[in-house]
Scaffold this motif. Structure first.
Motif, PDB file in Angstrom:
ATOM      1  N   UNK A 179       0.808  -1.227   0.000  1.00  0.00           N
ATOM      2  CA  UNK A 179       0.000   0.000   0.000  1.00  0.00           C
ATOM      3  C   UNK A 179       0.839   1.274   0.000  1.00  0.00           C
ATOM      4  N   UNK A 180       1.852   1.326   0.837  1.00  0.00           N
ATOM      5  CA  UNK A 180       2.603   2.585   0.946  1.00  0.00           C
ATOM      6  C   UNK A 180       3.263   2.935  -0.380  1.00  0.00           C
ATOM      7  N   UNK A 181       3.954   1.970  -0.961  1.00  0.00           N
ATOM      8  CA  UNK A 181       4.628   2.288  -2.221  1.00  0.00           C
ATOM      9  C   UNK A 181       3.620   2.528  -3.335  1.00  0.00           C
ATOM     10  N   UNK A 182       2.507   1.824  -3.267  1.00  0.00           N
ATOM     11  CA  UNK A 182       1.480   2.036  -4.293  1.00  0.00           C
ATOM     12  C   UNK A 182       0.910   3.456  -4.202  1.00  0.00           C
ATOM     13  N   UNK A 183       0.621   3.889  -3.015  1.00  0.00           N
ATOM     14  CA  UNK A 183       0.092   5.235  -2.832  1.00  0.00           C
ATOM     15  C   UNK A 183       1.075   6.293  -3.301  1.00  0.00           C
ATOM     16  N   UNK A 184       2.329   6.056  -2.980  1.00  0.00           N
ATOM     17  CA  UNK A 184       3.351   7.022  -3.410  1.00  0.00           C
ATOM     18  C   UNK A 184       3.435   7.080  -4.927  1.00  0.00           C
ATOM     19  N   UNK A 185       3.365   5.926  -5.569  1.00  0.00           N
ATOM     20  CA  UNK A 185       3.385   5.876  -7.033  1.00  0.00           C
ATOM     21  C   UNK A 185       2.174   6.588  -7.622  1.00  0.00           C
ATOM     22  N   UNK A 186       1.001   6.322  -7.067  1.00  0.00           N
ATOM     23  CA  UNK A 186      -0.210   6.992  -7.551  1.00  0.00           C
ATOM     24  C   UNK A 186      -0.065   8.505  -7.441  1.00  0.00           C
ATOM     25  N   UNK A 187       0.508   8.979  -6.351  1.00  0.00           N
ATOM     26  CA  UNK A 187       0.630  10.425  -6.158  1.00  0.00           C
ATOM     27  C   UNK A 187       1.538  11.064  -7.212  1.00  0.00           C
ATOM     28  N   UNK A 188       2.532  10.304  -7.650  1.00  0.00           N
ATOM     29  CA  UNK A 188       3.381  10.862  -8.710  1.00  0.00           C
ATOM     30  C   UNK A 188       2.713  10.823 -10.080  1.00  0.00           C
ATOM     31  N   UNK A 189       1.951   9.784 -10.341  1.00  0.00           N
ATOM     32  CA  UNK A 189       1.398   9.622 -11.690  1.00  0.00           C
ATOM     33  C   UNK A 189       0.003  10.210 -11.859  1.00  0.00           C
ATOM     34  N   UNK A 190      -0.706  10.413 -10.779  1.00  0.00           N
ATOM     35  CA  UNK A 190      -1.987  11.140 -10.811  1.00  0.00           C
ATOM     36  C   UNK A 190      -1.795  12.362  -9.926  1.00  0.00           C
ATOM     37  N   UNK A 191      -1.282  13.468 -10.465  1.00  0.00           N
ATOM     38  CA  UNK A 191      -0.862  14.578  -9.599  1.00  0.00           C
ATOM     39  C   UNK A 191      -1.947  15.109  -8.677  1.00  0.00           C
ATOM     40  N   UNK A 192      -3.211  15.013  -9.066  1.00  0.00           N
ATOM     41  CA  UNK A 192      -4.229  15.523  -8.136  1.00  0.00           C
ATOM     42  C   UNK A 192      -4.156  14.747  -6.829  1.00  0.00           C
ATOM     43  N   UNK A 193      -3.759  13.504  -6.898  1.00  0.00           N
ATOM     44  CA  UNK A 193      -3.707  12.693  -5.691  1.00  0.00           C
ATOM     45  C   UNK A 193      -2.543  13.126  -4.796  1.00  0.00           C
ATOM     46  N   UNK A 194      -1.443  13.425  -5.402  1.00  0.00           N
ATOM     47  CA  UNK A 194      -0.341  13.970  -4.615  1.00  0.00           C
ATOM     48  C   UNK A 194      -0.743  15.266  -3.933  1.00  0.00           C
ATOM     49  N   UNK A 195      -1.504  16.078  -4.658  1.00  0.00           N
ATOM     50  CA  UNK A 195      -1.974  17.323  -4.045  1.00  0.00           C
ATOM     51  C   UNK A 195      -2.895  17.050  -2.861  1.00  0.00           C
ATOM     52  N   UNK A 196      -3.745  16.053  -2.995  1.00  0.00           N
ATOM     53  CA  UNK A 196      -4.623  15.710  -1.866  1.00  0.00           C
ATOM     54  C   UNK A 196      -3.814  15.359  -0.630  1.00  0.00           C
ATOM     55  N   UNK A 197      -2.792  14.559  -0.847  1.00  0.00           N
ATOM     56  CA  UNK A 197      -1.986  14.118   0.287  1.00  0.00           C
ATOM     57  C   UNK A 197      -1.284  15.303   0.951  1.00  0.00           C
ATOM     58  N   UNK A 198      -0.711  16.163   0.125  1.00  0.00           N
ATOM     59  CA  UNK A 198      -0.022  17.324   0.693  1.00  0.00           C
ATOM     60  C   UNK A 198      -0.995  18.253   1.410  1.00  0.00           C
ATOM     61  N   UNK A 199      -2.150  18.454   0.820  1.00  0.00           N
ATOM     62  CA  UNK A 199      -3.153  19.295   1.492  1.00  0.00           C
ATOM     63  C   UNK A 199      -3.581  18.666   2.811  1.00  0.00           C
ATOM     64  N   UNK A 200      -3.779  17.363   2.783  1.00  0.00           N
ATOM     65  CA  UNK A 200      -4.235  16.675   3.989  1.00  0.00           C
ATOM     66  C   UNK A 200      -3.202  16.786   5.104  1.00  0.00           C
ATOM     67  N   UNK A 201      -1.962  16.545   4.738  1.00  0.00           N
ATOM     68  CA  UNK A 201      -0.917  16.605   5.760  1.00  0.00           C
ATOM     69  C   UNK A 201      -0.820  18.007   6.342  1.00  0.00           C
ATOM     70  N   UNK A 202      -0.922  19.010   5.471  1.00  0.00           N
ATOM     71  CA  UNK A 202      -0.849  20.382   5.956  1.00  0.00           C
ATOM     72  C   UNK A 202      -2.031  20.690   6.879  1.00  0.00           C
ATOM     73  N   UNK A 203      -3.224  20.249   6.457  1.00  0.00           N
ATOM     74  CA  UNK A 203      -4.414  20.546   7.259  1.00  0.00           C
ATOM     75  C   UNK A 203      -4.348  19.838   8.603  1.00  0.00           C
ATOM     76  N   UNK A 204      -3.890  18.609   8.586  1.00  0.00           N
ATOM     77  CA  UNK A 204      -3.830  17.869   9.834  1.00  0.00           C
ATOM     78  C   UNK A 204      -2.847  18.535  10.782  1.00  0.00           C
ATOM     79  N   UNK A 205      -1.768  19.020  10.206  1.00  0.00           N
ATOM     80  CA  UNK A 205      -0.787  19.741  11.016  1.00  0.00           C
ATOM     81  C   UNK A 205      -1.410  20.969  11.650  1.00  0.00           C
ATOM     82  N   UNK A 206      -2.406  21.536  10.965  1.00  0.00           N
ATOM     83  CA  UNK A 206      -3.059  22.755  11.453  1.00  0.00           C
ATOM     84  C   UNK A 206      -4.254  22.455  12.353  1.00  0.00           C
ATOM     85  N   UNK A 207      -4.506  21.174  12.571  1.00  0.00           N
ATOM     86  CA  UNK A 207      -5.749  20.768  13.246  1.00  0.00           C
ATOM     87  C   UNK A 207      -5.791  21.196  14.701  1.00  0.00           C
TER      88      UNK A 207
END
Lengths: 207, 207, 207, 207, 207, 207, 207, 207
Positions: A179-207
């Motif tokens: 799962x981890x490597x698959x998710x990382x691969x998806x984030x590189x090849x489907x850029x909207x997904x990478x953006x979701x992850x970065x947004x999520x991490x930022x938001x969680x940090x701000x939680x």
């Protein structure tokens, strides 16, 4: 009619004629979309350790060598330089390599979609294999040619698929060790997904 | 369902109503793409010495004569001017000519795709022939009409194909004696390929 | 602001970087449309005996040699291999050649539209030339790039044009001695026109 | 820069080379859209009694006669068969006819947009006329050519317009005596509008 | 699987919900293309004297009355105002009228393609009729909806067709007594064909 | 009207609101094309050592942080988190940073094209800067919005450009010390070019 | 040439002929996109308390009443039913109402883009107003008509804009008291933005 | 092959992974079209009181929560948060919930079309359910992916459908007690229909 999923244990990956010269004739997708699909599929083959065969046609001539991005992702793949057969399924070494894999599900991509992919897919299908034609990891001269090739393959019982669906069937479950490597691969090849992850991490940090 | 390849020995080429007037009604492809497909298919028929039949509808009226480019490529083709039948398969002379060829695989192109191609294809298919409809060597009034005609033919068991795939099946192997002329033809009709060859030759000279 | 027509006496033709490698990156037009535009423009330059300059960038590397079809149409053209300048207008030999022609109207095409064509066009325009950018004898990576390049050139006072319009301005009148060869060229490059002529001749024969 | 409206008293209508052969080369609009635009503009010219000039190029050759639909709508139009000039503005009889109309606003349509329309428009504009180029009553080989021709004309100060806008400026006010016939014409040429009227009448009847 | 042609003796024409309000929701074709297809199909029904049924849904409400152009072409058609059934095949009067025609081939068009056409087609097909869905005499909300509806109908064994192909099957042979009126109709509905005829006549006159 | 080239010494690079949330709203280009343009422009800024400013709007909210790919390419860039101003040109810190660069040529990209790019571009242009709007390193909600924004900026004297043209102007000459890294960057971001290089190297090896 | 922003104090909003019948003729955008643009612009007018004028043409006939969605959003707007003038700028009541607002910046939308929007915009521009034509809150018969109308307006000095940009200029700063309601409106009309907010809130809750 | 209609008594509605993050990756339809389809389908499920199941994948991570618009429309729906299975049909709780509904017709929508929709559809079809894939209430990365996913599902015997057709089958007859609310829903989700109603009411008032 059952629905048997693609798994890391029942499938083999076949890359037909993804060569630097031929790929510059691909006009049914944008250049970046096409290359993205090809390399994503290669990463899937590597990540799920699928037996993988790369074949070429006249690679020492104008068709050019295997795409460097593909070659570097698949150092372990068996590479079969066909001496002349246009249809990879006419090449005994290629068919034997598929047979040796012991697998009945063939994940195939090729350039061009109407020749290199379709011919191999039709040949393998006629010999009883289940064939998955990865349309967005393949390319051809224009959209009409792709539309016709897709119709021909579907009519003959080939399963059309895209690289994201191949990956999702192989993964099956996000609790998999992949799962981890698959998710990382998806984030590189489907850029909207990478953006979701970065947004999520930022938001969680701000939680 | 086996996958029997098109060969120089098992196929006949049929050109239905590629006439100068009718062709000016083709709007589902660009003018150049369409003419390129028609002439490429004619060159294949000539090069592989396929029995070839050209048929017309009302060629002495507004539909106009056979495309000059087609006529000059196929001086040996049998030309059948139908006296009225819209469906070439309703014309006994045409059907007899196909039958005389002794071949069961029919490579058909026509203008328009929905009438001249589809009707002949459906008629021949119903009589047991294997029919290959060459979509990009055919043309019609707009893309929607082509989409519908393609769906109708596929539903009836006609095989959709494009001229590049026809050529690749006929060639089969680049070690064939046809290879040199086939490559030269491809380079003219798929310009990116001609560019590859010229680049390759220049680079090799610089090696 | 008068409207001074292009004539065989006031214009020079400039072909910038129509090289086999670069042209395989053209995706804003179909391959056939693009090559048709380039060769039609070259035929116009030859037919109207315009002073013609062909320039290349790194022609002995991956960019490749001048398109063979272009080279064979323009055996008399001056060919300037630039040693490094991306903008042909930065190359003194190129500018000097233009100046020697004594003409103020520059008919320019290039690959890519946004760099090779636009830069030369902007440079020449800034130096007071009247520049005609032949958009359909030029090509680039995708339609958005062309749209932006076209807007930039128009904003700077470059005149956008197509090869048919260049030809029509040069001809001016169908009573010109160029008319027969011009009509024949048009029929080859605009296939509907060739069809019209063939239909007309057939109909007249039937009159 | 004031905004002087087109009126029945200040405008002249010019139809350049709407001939049966040439019109079969129009591929930037659908066949029906194009013919609809041409005939709608002709109906406007007739209905508002604009002085109207129809000109042709080589109408006795493959270019063909004036579109029958256009000819039958404009029986009173002056028809000028140019002996050779590609640019109608180079034909003295044509320019004189425009001048005799005493009007400074020229509503021009032509086939092709990039040559027959653009050249006449640029010529007239350079001589001080206000030129309205009716883009959807004109046609050309493909959308890129139209885009380039439109940019060229706008750059030179020609006003781009469509037939609906021409009609609306000429009408000006629905209390005009032209209103009934104008509305009826709109309903035929913009079918959604005819549907509105029929729906309204039915609903009112049901009120 | 034989290929039984549509003839004037074996087919019935069904127009489902071509109402003025509903038709203004058609966005999968241009307004003119759609209306052209509907009226051409109606002219075919009239010309070949096919039994013809027109049905409506809530024609006294916002859906509006039958298209005036359709109503005026088919004064003899049976008109069935359904009291509520969305699927015309659920309306016993409609089914009975089809049955009374004694014909097994149903030529159906409707607005919208996905509901009014598809439902009637699926219903009739399930009852054993051969159903021809005339896609370009039907219309719907956007191209995706049409694509899906077409796939659904084809999957269920409905034959997709276009109005030109319907007409060509009905005619069958240009030596038919219908030929003159058929040709005239084609020239009005496929304008390029009318242009061919006018060009031909002019050229022959000049022969 | 001179044509002053962009150089490493006269230009500053401005990235406006390329944030992970906002970028997921970009629908006027494909996801990959857009990200490719943004990162290519960032690589150019880094490679030519342009003063670079990155600005954000509400980066700690749903708009999200700066694209990770952009942030990692531009570690040296000044980052200005605007406290509320939609138009970056309304933020004094941003304007001051631009002014401190001492440069008059502004290379600007932004998300969205119609707001973040257009507003900053219009503001800077009104203050006398020469503004280059990099359309393909910017993105917005749909193609119509981009078309309108482009027209607005061009009307106001902003220069539209693409990332390839920015890079080519900065490079200027392939004999520059930047050439090797520039070529390598182009090969990654324009994949056809990478293919050319690989084909060339292979062919030369085979020479 | 300064860049004066739209503000709540310097602008007036004008809605021209957004009537239920006319709007069903809009085919240059999807139905939903168009309605979304119109209602978003109306919400902006209401939220920023812009003086707002709604005008209609023949609203008691087939053109139909004002869009209910628009009417309900703008209960305070002045509604002017023009007795016949096609160009709202020819209606003295309309012009007087604009003048009474005391504002020089006109935000205008209309159906159709080429007539109702363009004519009012050109009229007001000629009288010295700064006119902002909101292209995506307007609609017309097909994309070509919009392209031509946009070119005409830009040529005449009208500023093309979209509703998002209007809103952003009016807001100016996210610290404004309008921010909360503006953000909520954006989330409804740009659904990706609503998704961002929901994702962010969920992620922060999970932080 | 019967044609069994969808009814309020035989169908269950399944919403797979319509989550705020994933939905921002939908690029095969416009944002508004997609959201419109999803909410319309949800309103149908609610209005016809279909058993309804909503399932999510990793809803507490970047994929985000269920679309708020969907959640608020379906407060009664069973929500199943899958712990990891990509294919909802691999989740026993989901399959059990479907089984408990006692219904054999599954109306399924999902994001993405190629994975979340296709996998569930293929799984259920293989287990003998009749599956209706609602293509326009689903979404994916680009149109090619949708085209491939649609072909795959159709090949496997899944019925493709759109939300309007689902609603029309469920309604069946406008004399149903659902008619008023159904009509109101259609008017909101198909805006042209709301316009028809408003026009009709106004016209009737004027009758």
């Amino acid at each position: 009619m059952g629905y048997q999923r693609l798994t890391a244990d029942n499938a083999v990956a076949l890359f037909v004629d993804h060569q630097t010269g031929l790929c510059n004739g691909v006009h049914d997708q944008g250049m970046l979309e096409f290359l993205n699909g090809v390399t994503a599929l290669a990463e899937l083959a590597r990540s799920f350790e699928l037996p993988t065969i790369v074949t070429t046609s006249a690679a020492d001539g104008p068709n050019g060598p295997v795409l460097p991005a593909l070659a570097s992702l698949l150092p372990q793949a068996q590479v079969i330089h066909r001496p002349g057969e246009i249809n990879a399924w006419d090449n005994q070494e290629f068919v034997a390599a598929v047979r040796r894999s012991g697998r009945k599900k063939l994940i195939v991509a090729g350039v061009s979609t109407d020749v290199c992919l379709a011919f191999a897919a039709l040949g393998a299908r006629a010999d009883g294999y289940e064939v998955y034609a990865v349309i967005d990891a393949s390319g051809t001269w224009n959209p009409l040619v792709r539309e016709v090739a897709l119709a021909r393959m579907v009519q003959a019982g080939v399963t059309p698929i895209t690289w994201v669906a191949v990956g999702a069937e192989l993964m099956g479950d996000w609790r998999s060790p992949h799962a981890a490597s698959h998710g990382e691969m998806m984030s590189r090849h489907l850029p909207f997904h990478g953006n979701l992850v970065a947004s999520f991490d930022a938001a969680r940090g701000a939680g």
